[in-house]
Design a protein around this motif. Structure first.
Motif, PDB file in Angstrom:
ATOM      1  N   ALA A  60     -20.186  -4.184 -19.551  1.00 31.59           N
ATOM      2  CA  ALA A  60     -19.936  -4.298 -18.115  1.00 31.59           C
ATOM      3  C   ALA A  60     -19.020  -3.184 -17.627  1.00 31.59           C
ATOM      4  O   ALA A  60     -19.243  -2.609 -16.547  1.00 31.59           O
ATOM      5  CB  ALA A  60     -19.328  -5.661 -17.801  1.00 31.59           C
ATOM      6  N   GLN A  61     -17.994  -2.874 -18.398  1.00 30.37           N
ATOM      7  CA  GLN A  61     -17.090  -1.793 -18.003  1.00 30.37           C
ATOM      8  C   GLN A  61     -17.835  -0.466 -17.900  1.00 30.37           C
ATOM      9  O   GLN A  61     -17.638   0.299 -16.944  1.00 30.37           O
ATOM     10  CB  GLN A  61     -15.947  -1.686 -19.012  1.00 30.37           C
ATOM     11  CG  GLN A  61     -14.955  -2.834 -18.936  1.00 30.37           C
ATOM     12  CD  GLN A  61     -13.936  -2.810 -20.058  1.00 30.37           C
ATOM     13  OE1 GLN A  61     -14.246  -2.406 -21.189  1.00 30.37           O
ATOM     14  NE2 GLN A  61     -12.721  -3.246 -19.768  1.00 30.37           N
ATOM     15  N   ALA A  62     -18.704  -0.208 -18.860  1.00 25.95           N
ATOM     16  CA  ALA A  62     -19.476   1.040 -18.832  1.00 25.95           C
ATOM     17  C   ALA A  62     -20.450   1.050 -17.657  1.00 25.95           C
ATOM     18  O   ALA A  62     -20.609   2.073 -16.968  1.00 25.95           O
ATOM     19  CB  ALA A  62     -20.224   1.214 -20.151  1.00 25.95           C
ATOM     20  N   ALA A  63     -21.095  -0.088 -17.401  1.00 27.64           N
ATOM     21  CA  ALA A  63     -22.051  -0.157 -16.289  1.00 27.64           C
ATOM     22  C   ALA A  63     -21.345  -0.031 -14.947  1.00 27.64           C
ATOM     23  O   ALA A  63     -21.804   0.695 -14.051  1.00 27.64           O
ATOM     24  CB  ALA A  63     -22.831  -1.466 -16.361  1.00 27.64           C
ATOM     25  N   VAL A 116     -29.028 -10.941 -23.678  1.00 25.29           N
ATOM     26  CA  VAL A 116     -29.916 -10.375 -22.657  1.00 25.29           C
ATOM     27  C   VAL A 116     -29.104  -9.619 -21.609  1.00 25.29           C
ATOM     28  O   VAL A 116     -29.447  -8.490 -21.216  1.00 25.29           O
ATOM     29  CB  VAL A 116     -30.760 -11.486 -22.002  1.00 25.29           C
ATOM     30  CG1 VAL A 116     -31.545 -10.938 -20.812  1.00 25.29           C
ATOM     31  CG2 VAL A 116     -31.706 -12.112 -23.018  1.00 25.29           C
ATOM     32  N   ALA A 117     -28.017 -10.242 -21.132  1.00 26.36           N
ATOM     33  CA  ALA A 117     -27.187  -9.604 -20.110  1.00 26.36           C
ATOM     34  C   ALA A 117     -26.526  -8.337 -20.638  1.00 26.36           C
ATOM     35  O   ALA A 117     -26.449  -7.317 -19.934  1.00 26.36           O
ATOM     36  CB  ALA A 117     -26.127 -10.589 -19.617  1.00 26.36           C
ATOM     37  N   THR A 118     -26.050  -8.378 -21.874  1.00 32.49           N
ATOM     38  CA  THR A 118     -25.391  -7.203 -22.460  1.00 32.49           C
ATOM     39  C   THR A 118     -26.369  -6.042 -22.591  1.00 32.49           C
ATOM     40  O   THR A 118     -26.040  -4.887 -22.259  1.00 32.49           O
ATOM     41  CB  THR A 118     -24.806  -7.566 -23.835  1.00 32.49           C
ATOM     42  OG1 THR A 118     -23.845  -8.617 -23.668  1.00 32.49           O
ATOM     43  CG2 THR A 118     -24.137  -6.361 -24.479  1.00 32.49           C
ATOM     44  N   GLU A 119     -27.564  -6.330 -23.036  1.00 31.68           N
ATOM     45  CA  GLU A 119     -28.570  -5.277 -23.169  1.00 31.68           C
ATOM     46  C   GLU A 119     -28.905  -4.668 -21.806  1.00 31.68           C
ATOM     47  O   GLU A 119     -29.059  -3.443 -21.682  1.00 31.68           O
ATOM     48  CB  GLU A 119     -29.831  -5.840 -23.821  1.00 31.68           C
ATOM     49  CG  GLU A 119     -30.907  -4.794 -24.079  1.00 31.68           C
ATOM     50  CD  GLU A 119     -32.118  -5.361 -24.795  1.00 31.68           C
ATOM     51  OE1 GLU A 119     -33.113  -4.622 -24.952  1.00 31.68           O
ATOM     52  OE2 GLU A 119     -32.075  -6.539 -25.204  1.00 31.68           O
ATOM     53  N   ALA A 120     -28.993  -5.513 -20.779  1.00 30.11           N
ATOM     54  CA  ALA A 120     -29.281  -4.998 -19.436  1.00 30.11           C
ATOM     55  C   ALA A 120     -28.147  -4.109 -18.939  1.00 30.11           C
ATOM     56  O   ALA A 120     -28.384  -3.045 -18.344  1.00 30.11           O
ATOM     57  CB  ALA A 120     -29.507  -6.164 -18.477  1.00 30.11           C
ATOM     58  N   LEU A 121     -26.907  -4.512 -19.177  1.00 28.98           N
ATOM     59  CA  LEU A 121     -25.766  -3.687 -18.765  1.00 28.98           C
ATOM     60  C   LEU A 121     -25.732  -2.366 -19.524  1.00 28.98           C
ATOM     61  O   LEU A 121     -25.418  -1.313 -18.951  1.00 28.98           O
ATOM     62  CB  LEU A 121     -24.465  -4.466 -18.985  1.00 28.98           C
ATOM     63  CG  LEU A 121     -24.217  -5.637 -18.024  1.00 28.98           C
ATOM     64  CD1 LEU A 121     -23.096  -6.526 -18.532  1.00 28.98           C
ATOM     65  CD2 LEU A 121     -23.892  -5.128 -16.620  1.00 28.98           C
ATOM     66  N   GLN A 122     -26.049  -2.409 -20.787  1.00 29.07           N
ATOM     67  CA  GLN A 122     -26.085  -1.172 -21.575  1.00 29.07           C
ATOM     68  C   GLN A 122     -27.151  -0.214 -21.046  1.00 29.07           C
ATOM     69  O   GLN A 122     -26.952   1.010 -21.042  1.00 29.07           O
ATOM     70  CB  GLN A 122     -26.345  -1.505 -23.046  1.00 29.07           C
ATOM     71  CG  GLN A 122     -25.167  -2.186 -23.730  1.00 29.07           C
ATOM     72  CD  GLN A 122     -25.515  -2.746 -25.094  1.00 29.07           C
ATOM     73  OE1 GLN A 122     -26.691  -2.970 -25.414  1.00 29.07           O
ATOM     74  NE2 GLN A 122     -24.503  -2.999 -25.917  1.00 29.07           N
ATOM     75  N   SER A 123     -28.252  -0.774 -20.570  1.00 30.73           N
ATOM     76  CA  SER A 123     -29.306   0.090 -20.030  1.00 30.73           C
ATOM     77  C   SER A 123     -28.856   0.781 -18.747  1.00 30.73           C
ATOM     78  O   SER A 123     -29.286   1.905 -18.457  1.00 30.73           O
ATOM     79  CB  SER A 123     -30.574  -0.728 -19.778  1.00 30.73           C
ATOM     80  OG  SER A 123     -30.446  -1.566 -18.632  1.00 30.73           O
ATOM     81  N   ILE A 167     -29.512  -4.965 -13.054  1.00 32.42           N
ATOM     82  CA  ILE A 167     -28.440  -5.750 -12.436  1.00 32.42           C
ATOM     83  C   ILE A 167     -28.918  -7.166 -12.143  1.00 32.42           C
ATOM     84  O   ILE A 167     -28.209  -8.150 -12.403  1.00 32.42           O
ATOM     85  CB  ILE A 167     -27.942  -5.053 -11.155  1.00 32.42           C
ATOM     86  CG1 ILE A 167     -27.153  -3.789 -11.526  1.00 32.42           C
ATOM     87  CG2 ILE A 167     -27.082  -5.992 -10.311  1.00 32.42           C
ATOM     88  CD1 ILE A 167     -26.857  -2.884 -10.350  1.00 32.42           C
ATOM     89  N   LEU A 168     -30.124  -7.295 -11.610  1.00 35.92           N
ATOM     90  CA  LEU A 168     -30.648  -8.630 -11.322  1.00 35.92           C
ATOM     91  C   LEU A 168     -30.914  -9.411 -12.605  1.00 35.92           C
ATOM     92  O   LEU A 168     -30.758 -10.640 -12.632  1.00 35.92           O
ATOM     93  CB  LEU A 168     -31.911  -8.529 -10.473  1.00 35.92           C
ATOM     94  CG  LEU A 168     -31.686  -8.043  -9.034  1.00 35.92           C
ATOM     95  CD1 LEU A 168     -33.004  -8.006  -8.269  1.00 35.92           C
ATOM     96  CD2 LEU A 168     -30.679  -8.924  -8.297  1.00 35.92           C
ATOM     97  N   ALA A 228     -18.526  -8.047 -26.297  1.00 35.02           N
ATOM     98  CA  ALA A 228     -19.591  -7.043 -26.159  1.00 35.02           C
ATOM     99  C   ALA A 228     -20.073  -6.961 -24.714  1.00 35.02           C
ATOM    100  O   ALA A 228     -20.345  -5.869 -24.192  1.00 35.02           O
ATOM    101  CB  ALA A 228     -20.751  -7.391 -27.092  1.00 35.02           C
ATOM    102  N   LEU A 229     -20.169  -8.126 -24.064  1.00 41.39           N
ATOM    103  CA  LEU A 229     -20.565  -8.148 -22.656  1.00 41.39           C
ATOM    104  C   LEU A 229     -19.563  -7.376 -21.805  1.00 41.39           C
ATOM    105  O   LEU A 229     -19.949  -6.577 -20.937  1.00 41.39           O
ATOM    106  CB  LEU A 229     -20.659  -9.596 -22.170  1.00 41.39           C
ATOM    107  CG  LEU A 229     -21.025  -9.775 -20.690  1.00 41.39           C
ATOM    108  CD1 LEU A 229     -22.520  -9.563 -20.483  1.00 41.39           C
ATOM    109  CD2 LEU A 229     -20.616 -11.163 -20.186  1.00 41.39           C
ATOM    110  N   LYS A 230     -18.276  -7.592 -22.058  1.00 41.46           N
ATOM    111  CA  LYS A 230     -17.260  -6.911 -21.257  1.00 41.46           C
ATOM    112  C   LYS A 230     -17.317  -5.399 -21.459  1.00 41.46           C
ATOM    113  O   LYS A 230     -17.214  -4.631 -20.488  1.00 41.46           O
ATOM    114  CB  LYS A 230     -15.871  -7.438 -21.601  1.00 41.46           C
ATOM    115  CG  LYS A 230     -14.772  -6.775 -20.779  1.00 41.46           C
ATOM    116  CD  LYS A 230     -13.411  -7.388 -21.022  1.00 41.46           C
ATOM    117  CE  LYS A 230     -12.346  -6.677 -20.193  1.00 41.46           C
ATOM    118  NZ  LYS A 230     -11.004  -7.283 -20.370  1.00 41.46           N
ATOM    119  N   GLN A 231     -17.470  -4.957 -22.690  1.00 41.39           N
ATOM    120  CA  GLN A 231     -17.563  -3.512 -22.936  1.00 41.39           C
ATOM    121  C   GLN A 231     -18.752  -2.917 -22.201  1.00 41.39           C
ATOM    122  O   GLN A 231     -18.648  -1.848 -21.576  1.00 41.39           O
ATOM    123  CB  GLN A 231     -17.681  -3.253 -24.434  1.00 41.39           C
ATOM    124  CG  GLN A 231     -16.416  -3.569 -25.225  1.00 41.39           C
ATOM    125  CD  GLN A 231     -16.580  -3.295 -26.710  1.00 41.39           C
ATOM    126  OE1 GLN A 231     -17.422  -2.497 -27.115  1.00 41.39           O
ATOM    127  NE2 GLN A 231     -15.777  -3.964 -27.528  1.00 41.39           N
TER     128      GLN A 231
END
Length: 579
Positions: free
Chosen positions: A478-481, A568-575, A500-501, A473-476
């Protein structure tokens, strides 16, 4: 090669080989020993230069726990008598005045030199209690393991064959000790000999019992440190800053470790200040003290003291150590995290016109900022050609590292100018980007590959599937972000940067630390995803043993922590992708 911006061209043009060389020459005339007059004088000189340049700065004072090696001796008593050249180490335990006698045991190790590469159960099945260990494993973890195995002293024979003895530090404690970490301060003497001397003793050991007498004298005490940090203010986001650091203290005069680095830092501050009105974000430059005599005491103090500000406002870190070495233009061991490797690699390519190879940051150098989650790049700079390298930890892998021979003759004016331009270009590409230019797909890939390796070794003894699912999920995300970042409009840049931070603050601690964000791991080898890496031990334990079941319990708790942070990181990347 990328096309340079007008500001990048102007900054690179303003880098002065004369300024760099003059600073290097001046500092090469001073033994910058931590907590002593030479270091104080260097701090005041740097402050004077910053004042002349019109650059704001602060001088911080604090107490640090430092250790000064004074002298050592080693004498073979039997089966024959011979004096051996030796040096003691910072934080090596002193012997009584009459010395320490004992039988020497050579202990083989798969880890050679100063460590940090991998773990080694070196003393498993070997009885060294009451004996003196001779080994090629000389890192702080090696000294600690010998101490815990019951050895009464540790002799490190250098693995490469230079006819010098390098100054070293024995403690694994990162920065000033705490009540918990103080137990790791060595309680046995630790001395160094060169390879030839070590081989001589090793051959004697192969023939029968060998007895030696060694003496070691160190002075370990609290000392007052002074440390200067410059601030080149940005004009658009002045509260956000990029941190540049490198150690000021030296062994002897330490030209290439690290007077050249100090010169590069001063020149970066000078040149960036000329263009401060064009800088989007602030750049801070810190000349760390207590590096060699206090295991990174200065950078650790700075991290601890300004932790909350670093976590809130610092957008990245660059460590500068050993640039400008004669003949060191092979950039094949460049320390860098995955998210900013494209920035470091691009700067090397665009300035030097050569390829570069990355190494994962080790638990070494002044990489004291994993806790606040700072994306970090560089440590040592270029290396000398392969045939001219030795088993050392800086100076382009030159034999003179950490010896009295590290003098001005080993620095190169043109190489130093080139390396300083590489630093400048990499800094600008972070500081000037409206949206921070970090890429997180490579981070996700690295973590997935790491976990696959762990899982393959562990077999079915632990359930990693929830972590694999979270990493997918993180990778998906991250790719979108990563795809969205180049097209984010200016009015949404602040929101993107905040997200990002958040990603950095969550992923870096779980990818690089065991102790978490608010402490400092020892100066030992730390693998990727260390909390999950501990699962490898399951394959060596009895499944019915207490040790096995205790470890399973800890792994479940570690998995919970990692899943929480990945979410937390995945949600931030999705945002970011949704902006």
């Amino acid at each position: 090669m990328a096309k340079l911006t007008a500001l990048e061209n102007a900054v690179l043009k303003d880098v002065s080989p004369d300024e760099l060389w003059n600073t290097t020459a001046y500092l090469s005339g001073i033994e910058r020993v931590s907590g002593k007059e030479g270091e104080y004088r260097s701090v005041e000189w740097l402050a004077g230069k910053l004042k002349d340049y019109g650059i704001p700065y602060d001088i911080y004072e604090f107490d640090a726990y430092l250790s000064y090696p004074i002298r050592a001796s080693l004498r073979v008593l039997s089966p024959e008598a011979k004096e051996i050249r030796a040096k003691t180490r910072s934080f090596g335990f002193p012997t009584p005045p009459q010395g320490l006698e004992g039988e020497v045991v050579f202990v083989e190790s798969k880890v050679k030199g100063i460590g940090f590469q991998q773990l080694d159960n070196q003393y498993e099945g070997i009885d060294v209690k009451g004996k003196i260990v001779l080994t090629e494993r000389g890192g702080p973890d090696g000294v600690l393991d010998a101490m815990r195995a019951g050895a009464i002293a540790h002799i490190h024979m250098w693995p490469s064959n230079e006819d010098v003895i390098h100054e070293m530090i024995s403690t694994s404690v990162w920065g000033t000790p705490t009540p918990e970490s103080a137990a790791r301060i060595p309680s046995i003497p630790s001395i160094s000999v060169n390879h030839e001397s070590g081989e001589y003793i090793r051959r004697l050991c192969a023939q029968g019992p060998v007895r030696v007498r060694l003496t070691a004298l160190t002075e370990t005490r609290w000392a007052k440190e002074k440390m200067v940090v410059a601030t080149v203010p940005g004009s658009e986001e002045p509260d956000k800053y990029f941190l540049v650091g490198g150690h000021l203290d030296s062994r002897y005069v330490g030209t290439t470790e690290n007077a050249t680095g100090n010169a590069a830092m001063l020149e970066l501050a000078r040149v960036l200040n000329l263009h401060r009105h064009e800088l989007r974000r602030t750049v801070k430059v810190g000349w760390w003290v207590g590096h060699s005599y206090g295991r990174y005491a200065g950078s650790t103090w700075y991290c601890d003291t300004f932790f909350n500000d670093l976590r809130k406002n610092c957008v990245g870190y660059m460590d500068i150590d050993s640039p400008g070495v004669k003949g060191a233009t092979v950039y094949d061991e460049m320390t860098c995290m995955m998210e900013n490797w494209h920035i470091a690699e691009g700067a090397i390519r665009d300035v030097a016109g050569v390829p570069a190879k990355r190494e994962r940051p080790p638990r070494a150098g002044d990489y004291s900022f994993y806790g606040p989650g700072l994306p970090s790049m560089f440590m040592l700079m270029g290396n000398r050609p392969t045939e001219e390298r030795f088993a050392v930890g800086g100076s382009g892998l030159g034999w003179w590292w950490h010896t009295e021979y590290d003098t001005l003759e080993w620095a190169d004016r043109d190489v130093l100018a080139q390396d300083t331009k590489i630093y400048a270009l990499a800094i600008l590409r972070v500081v000037q980007s409206p949206v921070l230019p970090y890429k997180h797909t490579p981070v996700a890939d690295e973590m997935i590959e790491t976990l696959r390796g762990i899982a393959a070794e562990v077999g079915g003894r632990f359930d990693f599937e929830p972590v694999f699912a979270a990493l997918d999920a993180l990778k998906q995300a991250a790719q979108a972000a990563d795809a969205a970042i180049p097209n984010i409009p200016a009015e949404k840049a602040a929101a993107a940067n905040k997200a990002i931070l958040t990603v950095e603050r969550t992923l870096i601690p779980i990818n690089y630390t065991r102790c978490g964000a608010f402490d400092h791991d020892p100066a030992h080898f730390v693998p990727a995803m260390p909390l999950m890496d501990d699962a490898r031990k399951l394959a060596r334990l009895d499944a019915n043993s207490n040790d096995y079941k205790f470890l399973l319990t800890r792994l479940v708790r570690s998995r919970n922590l990692i899943l929480d942070q990945l979410a937390v990181a995945t949600e931030a990347l999705q945002s970011i992708a949704a902006l």
